[in-house]
Enzyme design. Structure first.
Site, PDB file in Angstrom:
ATOM      1  CB  THR A   2       5.885  13.582 -39.415  1.00 18.20           C
ATOM      2  OG1 THR A   2       6.485  12.599 -38.553  1.00 18.20           O
ATOM      3  CG2 THR A   2       4.436  13.196 -39.698  1.00 18.20           C
ATOM      4  CE  LYS A  50       5.018   8.208 -27.678  1.00 20.46           C
ATOM      5  NZ  LYS A  50       4.178   9.400 -27.430  1.00 20.46           N
ATOM      6  CG  ASP A  89       9.397  22.694 -21.839  1.00 21.99           C
ATOM      7  OD1 ASP A  89       9.033  21.505 -21.876  1.00 21.99           O
ATOM      8  OD2 ASP A  89      10.580  23.026 -21.631  1.00 21.99           O
ATOM      9  CE1 TYR A 122       8.477   7.882 -28.800  1.00 24.63           C
ATOM     10  CE2 TYR A 122       8.213   6.006 -30.283  1.00 24.63           C
ATOM     11  CZ  TYR A 122       7.827   7.272 -29.859  1.00 24.63           C
ATOM     12  OH  TYR A 122       6.787   7.918 -30.505  1.00 24.63           O
TER      13      TYR A 122
END
Length: 278
Positions: free
Chosen positions: A182, A151, A55, A147
């Site tokens: 995916t 990134k 993790d 997000y």
């Protein structure tokens, strides 16, 4: 034969890459939060693949995976920071308990893993660090802001890391995938629980995109991995590697708008030094 450490091998591009690396005969330490997700891969390649639970949000945990690579295979050549997940929601909609874990996984987990691996990587000539960013790491978009922020952090960190490691002979590659088929829009992304009506025409479009495109993305993960392997194997890999036509379109639009802003305001914004120099 190279030795790899890949995080986030239970699904998506991480799983696809792990399968390809093992399939071509390289040595691999595959990681996932649950080692059960790795048993099939380890079973097929008992001599060259080791699995370990990791993790990345737990400080210090990555050191065990690096130690396994060194004890089982004598070193480490390639680190792939793939573990992470997405977040959908307007900036105002997200709560700290929702967006802070995204930074823990996507940014701080990547930093922790990289720091743990660097001593081993620096001992191997031609070592590589591959950081999974996204088209979302190139340009921001409504509903993707949290997000995007994680990134963008990966991009800046990776560019700085590349400068630090260049004299040592290590290369950094920032992989910036567009939409690939995916589990990313399914199990690998979460949405803000709160929805504010004011963002129906902007940020909420991202929620609708998820609902209508999960499992229908045009990108072939196997082809993405083939390009990644080609870049990693080459003597002079690119620092930035957009994957797929959508990622390239995002980059092209960003560059065009950036250049337009710079050109329009250059004469005014450049005149900011003191009038006289001491």
């Amino acid at each position: 034969m190279k030795t790899w450490l890949i995080t986030g091998c239970s699904s998506g591009l991480g799983k696809q890459l792990a399968e390809a690396v093992a399939g071509r005969g390289d040595r691999l330490v595959a990681t996932a939060r649950s080692v059960d997700a790795l048993r099939a891969l380890c079973g097929r390649y008992p001599d060259t693949v080791r699995g370990i639970a990791l993790d990345v949000t737990q400080p210090g945990a990555a050191a065990e995976a690096v130690a396994l690579a060194e004890s089982a295979f004598g070193g480490l050549d390639i680190l792939v920071n793939n573990a992470g997940f997405g977040f959908i929601g307007a900036i105002e909609e997200g709560e700290p308990g929702e967006y802070r874990p995204v930074f823990e996984a996507n940014v701080f987990g990547l930093i922790e893993t990289t720091r743990a691996a660097l001593p081993a990587l620096r001992r191997r000539e031609g070592a590589r660090i591959v950081n999974l960013s996204s088209g979302a790491g190139i340009a921001g978009s409504a509903g993707n802001g949290i997000y995007n922020a994680t990134k963008f952090a990966v991009e800046g960190l990776s560019e700085a890391l590349a400068e630090e490691l260049r004299p040592l002979g290590l290369k950094v590659i920032i992989v910036e995938p567009g939409p690939f088929r995916t589990e990313f829009l399914g199990r690998s992304i979460v949405a803000a629980a709160r929805e504010i009506a004011a963002y129906a025409d902007t940020a909420h479009a991202r929620r609708r995109y998820r609902q209508t495109n999960n499992g229908r993305q045009a990108g072939d993960p196997a082809k993405a991995v083939a390009v990644m392997l080609q870049a990693i194997d080459t003597e002079h890999p690119p620092l930035h590697l957009p994957l797929g036509p959508v990622a390239h379109a995002i980059a092209d639009r960003k560059l065009e708008r950036f250049r337009a802003d710079i050109a329009a305001w250059r004469d005014i914004s450049i005149a900011t030094d003191f009038d006289t120099r001491s």
